[in-house]
Enzyme design. Structure first.
Site, short mmCIF file in Angstrom:
data_model
loop_
_atom_site.label_atom_id
_atom_site.label_comp_id
_atom_site.label_asym_id
_atom_site.label_seq_id
_atom_site.Cartn_x
_atom_site.Cartn_y
_atom_site.Cartn_z
CB SER A 122 -0.96 0.01 1.19
OG SER A 122 -0.25 0.18 2.40
CE LYS A 158 -3.16 2.22 4.14
NZ LYS A 158 -2.53 1.06 4.80
#
Length: 216
Positions: A122, A158
């Site tokens: 990701s 993230k």
């Protein structure tokens, strides 16, 4: 006592003590230290010794100062500095043993850093890949910065954003969706750490000024 960050001059002073002790088998005298660094008085030697002792790099007993056990057992890991090269006009190369570049120098807050292994892709757009080890420091994550959070029993690496809709965890890969966390569940979010770099088979990658990994 935990090891604390040294200034550049303190690191050079410590490296001299290490090198002299290993090469001669004895502790350098005040005169040898003064001559090596060009100090104007013995007080400069005393102040450096006290600072290294206070920061945990030296021990002290009735016989005086000694290197901390880790320096007596083996050399401090690091990248050897072999000389000086001009980045301006051409000049003769200077070769010398100028000590080592250690993790302390690469990451000044080393005592606060820990690593977590990455699973998934990701964050591929930030050059952080599956199997890499991200380096995190126990601090808050700035707006838009990369960091690790714990939410709903799961950890996630993230980019972190705050807005009127709550917290948004944004991946660096279009194949993954953003994670939206409503304001009323903020208390369930735990900040694990701010991203400062990562390590993989290609070496150490430090965070750039923009907050993203520096290109290599």
């Amino acid at each position: 006592m935990g090891r604390k960050k040294l200034t550049a001059k303190q690191h050079e002073f410590l490296q001299f003590l290490i090198d002299h002790t290993r090469e001669t088998g004895v502790w350098p005298t005040y005169r040898e230290i003064i001559d090596h660094f060009g100090y104007s008085s013995p007080n400069s030697v005393t102040q450096n010794l006290k600072a290294l002792h206070r920061k945990g790099h030296l021990t002290r007993d009735d016989q005086g100062y000694h290197l901390a056990p880790r320096y007596q057992e083996q050399e401090e890991p690091g990248i050897p500095v072999k000389g000086i090269i001009s980045a301006g006009s051409l000049q003769e190369a200077v070769e010398a043993d100028l000590g080592t570049i250690t993790l302390d120098m690469l990451f000044p807050n080393l005592d606060k850093i820990f690593a977590i292994r990455v699973s998934g892709q990701s964050m591929r757009g930030a050059n952080i890949h599956d199997g890499d080890y991200v380096l995190l420091v126990d601090e808050d994550i700035p707006e838009g910065g990369i960091g690790a959070v714990l939410y709903d029993g799961e950890t996630s690496l993230k980019q972190v954003y705050h807005d009127e809709n709550g917290l948004r965890l944004e991946p660096c890969n279009p194949e993954y969706d953003d994670i939206h966390i409503q304001p009323d569940v903020f208390e369930e979010v735990t900040i694990l750490g701010r991203y400062v770099g990562h390590v993989n088979e290609n070496g150490i990658h430090k965070k750039g000024r923009s907050g993203s990994p520096m290109a290599h």
